[in-house]
Each structure stands twice: as structure tokens, then as C-alpha cells.
Design a protein around this motif. Structure first.
Motif, PDB file in Angstrom:
ATOM      1  N   GLU A 102       4.720  -1.167  10.125  1.00  0.00           N
ATOM      2  CA  GLU A 102       5.136  -0.731   8.791  1.00  0.00           C
ATOM      3  C   GLU A 102       4.780  -1.755   7.714  1.00  0.00           C
ATOM      4  OE1 GLU A 102       9.308   0.157   9.720  1.00  0.00           O
ATOM      5  OE2 GLU A 102       8.780   2.277   9.617  1.00  0.00           O
ATOM      6  N   VAL A 103       3.488  -2.022   7.645  1.00  0.00           N
ATOM      7  CA  VAL A 103       2.950  -2.925   6.638  1.00  0.00           C
ATOM      8  C   VAL A 103       1.904  -2.153   5.828  1.00  0.00           C
ATOM      9  CG1 VAL A 103       1.704  -5.084   6.219  1.00  0.00           C
ATOM     10  CG2 VAL A 103       3.297  -4.918   8.156  1.00  0.00           C
ATOM     11  N   PRO A 133       6.297  -5.085   2.780  1.00  0.00           N
ATOM     12  CA  PRO A 133       5.218  -6.030   3.105  1.00  0.00           C
ATOM     13  C   PRO A 133       3.840  -5.366   2.989  1.00  0.00           C
ATOM     14  CG  PRO A 133       6.216  -5.213   5.119  1.00  0.00           C
ATOM     15  CD  PRO A 133       7.053  -4.695   3.985  1.00  0.00           C
ATOM     16  N   ASN A 134       2.843  -6.155   2.653  1.00  0.00           N
ATOM     17  CA  ASN A 134       1.470  -5.655   2.640  1.00  0.00           C
ATOM     18  C   ASN A 134       0.539  -6.692   3.256  1.00  0.00           C
ATOM     19  OD1 ASN A 134       0.028  -7.327   0.470  1.00  0.00           O
ATOM     20  ND2 ASN A 134       1.756  -6.527  -0.725  1.00  0.00           N
ATOM     21  N   ILE A 135      -0.608  -6.233   3.712  1.00  0.00           N
ATOM     22  CA  ILE A 135      -1.621  -7.114   4.286  1.00  0.00           C
ATOM     23  C   ILE A 135      -2.972  -6.751   3.692  1.00  0.00           C
ATOM     24  CG2 ILE A 135      -2.031  -5.631   6.312  1.00  0.00           C
ATOM     25  CD1 ILE A 135      -2.423  -8.235   7.938  1.00  0.00           C
ATOM     26  N   ASN A 167       4.619  -9.807  -1.983  1.00  0.00           N
ATOM     27  CA  ASN A 167       4.894  -9.060  -0.759  1.00  0.00           C
ATOM     28  C   ASN A 167       3.774  -9.159   0.277  1.00  0.00           C
ATOM     29  OD1 ASN A 167       7.440  -7.983  -1.550  1.00  0.00           O
ATOM     30  ND2 ASN A 167       6.373  -6.529  -2.874  1.00  0.00           N
ATOM     31  N   THR A 168       2.776  -9.970   0.006  1.00  0.00           N
ATOM     32  CA  THR A 168       1.652 -10.099   0.927  1.00  0.00           C
ATOM     33  C   THR A 168       2.013 -11.019   2.087  1.00  0.00           C
ATOM     34  OG1 THR A 168       0.065  -9.756  -0.871  1.00  0.00           O
ATOM     35  CG2 THR A 168      -0.763 -10.754   1.164  1.00  0.00           C
ATOM     36  N   ILE A 169       1.896 -10.497   3.313  1.00  0.00           N
ATOM     37  CA  ILE A 169       2.219 -11.312   4.492  1.00  0.00           C
ATOM     38  C   ILE A 169       1.030 -12.167   4.917  1.00  0.00           C
ATOM     39  CG2 ILE A 169       3.880  -9.591   5.293  1.00  0.00           C
ATOM     40  CD1 ILE A 169       1.856  -8.869   7.518  1.00  0.00           C
ATOM     41  N   GLY A 170      -0.182 -11.762   4.524  1.00  0.00           N
ATOM     42  CA  GLY A 170      -1.350 -12.538   4.899  1.00  0.00           C
ATOM     43  C   GLY A 170      -2.644 -11.796   4.604  1.00  0.00           C
ATOM     44  N   ILE A 171      -3.747 -12.503   4.794  1.00  0.00           N
ATOM     45  CA  ILE A 171      -5.079 -11.933   4.636  1.00  0.00           C
ATOM     46  C   ILE A 171      -5.787 -11.981   5.984  1.00  0.00           C
ATOM     47  CG2 ILE A 171      -7.344 -12.213   3.549  1.00  0.00           C
ATOM     48  CD1 ILE A 171      -5.956 -13.501   1.161  1.00  0.00           C
TER      49      ILE A 171
END
Length: 515
Positions: free
Chosen positions: A198-199, A178-180, A225-229
Motif C-alpha cells: 500500500e505505497v 507513503p509513496n515511492i 511522504n516519500t519512503i525512498g527512490i
């Protein structure tokens, strides 16, 4: 945010002499007092306060109070601390209410049901202030109180991550990376949230002339893989409002399933009253959660924060624990458990005491004072970096004009003001614009026009003092200040954790603005 304290070794704890050689001088020990007519006539006044080991015997309550109170006089004056957004003034009536609630454990809803009801009222009022949808009986917004925006942001990040993981699992896809996406000027709690859960952190970096997130750049960073902005209403450096509507519209245009969490820690109680037409909240379809600090412009003493979700869809059920605590069934989504009830009660008092008109009056006054201060500083030759006229938080970010060829910098000005009692911090900007130095004054409720005039006079005098010094004297003075404050700072961190290289500060030398 609490510092990590190092526990002194036994050898270090025994080094009690401040001046070298004093340990060899014999001074008559104070005896037990048969009758004490004054705190300072007691033997406790002739001894140092316990620092490392709990004392074997008790002391009278009057002595304990006076000794600790005297110790605390070395702290600065909160009202002159213009670095912090945190509330430093509340009315006597609410202080009494909060003091009466000190013994209440907020989590004990069976014993204190009315306190729980007061939280519910606060959540409802704040959600409506953020234009949360309320037209569906089963699909309404929900929220909770926290100890501050840091906890609220942790909860918001966790819910976005879990929702993304559930979606990926249902599609049979990998959910391990995941990434943010966020601006590099974020408060450190966002770095913590990403690291703890762990993002991967993806940054839209500031530039020499842009200190907020770039909407197009942020959306271009979005992938599967983006969980949000994370978008900010009121950055800690310059107080600017990020263009959340532009981010929302780009996500809609590209048909991307990427939620927005709005960090309204500082601006959540300002924007709705000063620029109600600004679209940044639940009026935008991609905004799924918002946090706000009650102890900033919510006008409550620290620490209380709030987080609100648009609907149950954005707070996965498995994160919420239904528990029976002391006889009461309750749903819990927090990072801690027991906490005091005072701040929640203080928030409710402020909202019903002031109402919308009261908050609007206060925030408009603060905005006027900030504009007045900015105009004065501009006349003194400073470059103003913050937005005026209500287009940002009621603060003033400013810097020296490099064209003037000063032989001192913003840190030297800050040191001069500190000698007069003011805490007006100097910072280096976020990564990719870290060569930029700036100062910042936060205009809070108790920062009146009269106090503002006094600050302007002291800034003017500080500049005159520095102009009268030669370059070498200024450098020697700054070095002296650094040497005499570094030891204090080191006490607040364990040596094992100094000089880390994993944070924005460690990698780029970013100075985190006080919030």
C-alpha cells in the motif's frame, strides 16, 4: 514470478478430445502388462498423462521419468533463450554439490549450521563487493539470501516504508500516505511491492529518447511522504545504468532525508568488474539497500537473490523476528520460511571458484561479445538502443530503422527467429514511449562468439525471408502465430484476472521484459 493457474471445472477436465469427434471412436483399451521390456511397450504409453486428478495407482519409476521427460522436450532450449538473464550453465562439480544439498532445508540452522555459515560468507563477500561500510563493530551492514530479487525488493520496500512510518510517528505526523519514486521501465515486482504494501507509485516516465530515470525529475517528485527512490543498475529493456550518483548528489544538495534502494538485480555482478569506477553503491551516502540476483550474472541456477542494508538504522528492528526453530536461535526477515539450500551453496562455489579475476574475465568476455553483436546488427541496418563498451549490461537492444520503410516490424522478425529455435523477444517500450518497438538479446555466460555468429546469420536470413514476402503475407503469418499461441497463454491465467487496468501494462499496454 509464477503465473496464477486456473483450476479447470469437472466439465472442462472431461473434454479430452483434441480433434472434434474422436471421443466417439472406439479404440481398444491397453491391458495390464505382464512383463514390460520397454517403457513404450507398457500400457502407460498408450494412455494420456494424468492432468487434473491424481491417479489411483502408482506407475514404475522408469516410466514416470520417461513420460515426464518426453513431455518436457516440448520446452524450448534454454541456451537459445536469449530473452532471459537467468543462468543456463554451471560446471558439473557445482551441480553435484547442489544435488547433494537438495534434501537440506536451509532454515534448519541447528541441523545444517555449516550451510548457514556459507550464507554468512556470501553476504559478507557481496556486501564488500558493494563497498558496504565495515569500519564500525556495532553499525555494520547486514543482509540475507532470498529466492530472487523479487523477494529482496519486497524486503527493501518494506524496510523503507517502516522506517518512514516510525519517523513520522515520532514527529506526530500523518503516516497513511507513503509513496515511492521509480522509473516507468521498472520490472513488475516493483509494482507488486507498492501494491502489496500500500505505497503510492510515482513515476519518472521514459521518453522517446530516454529510457532511464531522470535524476532531477525523480528528486522533484520527493515530498514528506516519500519512503525512498528506486534506482536501477541495468534496466531490463536496454540494460542502461541509471545515474544514481546524480540522484544522490541532488538529495544531498537539497538536504532531503530520502533513501535510495538500488535494484542491481542484473547489474550487481557486472558493474563491479567491468566499470569498478562507477559510483552507484554504498559509496554514495543516500544508498541504504541493494538487491542482486544470484541467478542472473551471479552465475547460479534459479532461484537465489540477495539483499544488503547499509546498517541496522535502515532495517527497523520490529521487522526482524527472533525465533527458536528446531533448537537454534535465529533472526529472520523473509517473506517465506522453508527453502532449499542448493542455490546458496551454488553461489558460494561460484564466488570462491572464480574469484574476482574469474568474474572479471567472464563479464569482460560477455561485454566484448555484446559489442561484437551490436556491430553486426548495425551493419544489417538496425538501430542500437543499448549502451556499449561496458556502460550497460552485456545485452543488445535494437530496432528496425523506420527510414528503411519495412513492411514488417520487430515482432515479425522475432517470429521468424523463433522458427529457427531462437527466443529473441520483441517488446513495446515503457509508458510515454510505448510506440517504440524493440528487440533484445541477453548475452549470458554460455553465449559464445561462435553461437553469436550463428545468430547473426539467422537474423540475416530472417530479414531476407521477410523482404521476400509481400505485406499481406507477412500480416497473415503474424496473425497465424498470434492465434496459435494465444490459447497457450490463456491457460496460464485465470479468466477472472484478465484485462486488469491497475498495472502499467493494464493502463498503458507496457510489455514487461523477461528478466
Amino acid at each position: 514470478m509464477v503465473h496464477l493457474t486456473s483450476v479447470p471445472s469437472d466439465a472442462a477436465a472431461k473434454r479430452g478430445s483434441i480433434v472434434e469427434g474422436m471421443e466417439n471412436i472406439k479404440i481398444q483399451e491397453p491391458g495390464e502388462d505382464e512383463a514390460t521390456v520397454s517403457v513404450y511397450g507398457s500400457h502407460f504409453a498408450a494412455q494420456e498423462l494424468p492432468q487434473h486428478e491424481m491417479p489411483e495407482r502408482e506407475m514404475p519409476k522408469e516410466v514416470a521419468y520417461r513420460m515426464i521427460r518426453d513431455d518436457l522436450t516440448l520446452d524450448g532450449n534454454p541456451m537459445l533463450n536469449l530473452a532471459s538473464f537467468v543462468t543456463t550453465y554451471m560446471e558439473e562439480e557445482v551441480e553435484k554439490l547442489m544435488a547433494e544439498a537438495l534434501p537440506k532445508n536451509f532454515v534448519d540452522m541447528e541441523e545444517y549450521p555449516q550451510t548457514a555459515e556459507i550464507q554468512n560468507r556470501c553476504v559478507s563477500m557481496i556486501a564488500r563487493m558493494f563497498n558496504a561500510p565495515t569500519d564500525h563493530e556495532e553499525d555494520t551492514a547486514m543482509g540475507t539470501s532470498t529466492v530472487g530479487s523479487s523477494e529482496a525488493i519486497m524486503l527493501g520496500t518494506l524496510s523503507m516504508k517502516r522506517r518512514w512510518q516510525n519517523k513520522r510517528k515520532a514527529e506526530g505526523k500523518d503516516y497513511s500516505k507513503p509513496n515511492i519514486i521509480m522509473n516507468s521501465a521498472v520490472q513488475v515486482c516493483w509494482e507488486k511491492a507498492a501494491r502489496y504494501f500500500e505505497v503510492e507509485e510515482r513515476y519518472s516516465y521514459c521518453t522517446e529518447d530516454r529510457y532511464v530515470i531522470d535524476p532531477k525529475e525523480a528528486v522533484d517528485l520527493v515530498d514528506e511522504n516519500t519512503i525512498g527512490i528506486c534506482a536501477i543498475i541495468g534496466t531490463t529493456y536496454t540494460g542502461e545504468y541509471e545515474d544514481i550518483k546524480a540522484i544522490n548528489d541532488l538529495l544531498v544538495e537539497k538536504d532531503l532525508d530520502c533513501p535510495i534502494h538500488v535494484d542491481a538485480a542484473s547489474g550487481g555482478f557486472v558493474a563491479p568488474f567491468v566499470v569498478p569506477e562507477l559510483q552507484w553503491d554504498f559509496r554514495l551516502e543516500k544508498v541504504v539497500s541493494i538487491n542482486v540476483s544470484g541467478h542472473k550474472y551471479g552465475l547460479v541456477y534459479p532461484g537465489v537473490g540477495w539483499v544488503v542494508w547499509r546498517s541496522p538504522e535502515f532495517l527497523p528492528k520490529e521487522l526482524v523476528f527472533n525465533i527458536n526453530y528446531l533448537g537454534a536461535d535465529q533472526a529472520s526477515f523473509t517473506l517465506n520460511f522453508s527453502k532449499g539450500a542448493s542455490q546458496v551453496i551454488g553461489q558460494y562455489y561460484q564466488m570462491i571458484r572464480l574469484g574476482k579475476r574469474g568474474y572479471r574475465s567472464i563479464m569482460m568476455n560477455l561485454t566484448r561479445t555484446a559489442d561484437y553483436l551490436a556491430a553486426n546488427l548495425k551493419q544489417l541496418g538496425f538501430i542500437i538502443l543499448s549502451k556499449g563498451g561496458g556502460q550497460g549490461l552485456p545485452l543488445v537492444a535494437f530496432r528496425l530503422n523506420p527510414k528503411d520503410g519495412h513492411h514488417y516490424d520487430e515482432f515479425a522478425v522475432a517470429h521468424q527467429l523463433r522458427e529457427r529455435g531462437w527466443v529473441v523477444p520483441a517488446y513495446t517500450m515503457a509508458p510515454h514511449s510505448e510506440s517504440l518497438k524493440l528487440m533484445r538479446v541477453v548475452v549470458r555466460e554460455d553465449f559464445s562468439r561462435s553461437r553469436c555468429d550463428t545468430l547473426v546469420k539467422d537474423i540475416k536470413f530472417a530479414l531476407q525471408t521477410l523482404n521476400d514476402m509481400d505485406k499481406k503475407t507477412v500480416e497473415q503469418h503474424i496473425e497465424h502465430v498470434k492465434k496459435n499461441t494465444a490459447s497457450t497463454k490463456k491457460k496460464n491465467s485465470h479468466p477472472h484476472y484478465r484485462k486488469e487496468k491497475h498495472s502499467l501494462q493494464g493502463k498503458h499496454g507496457k510489455t514487461h521484459a523477461v528478466c
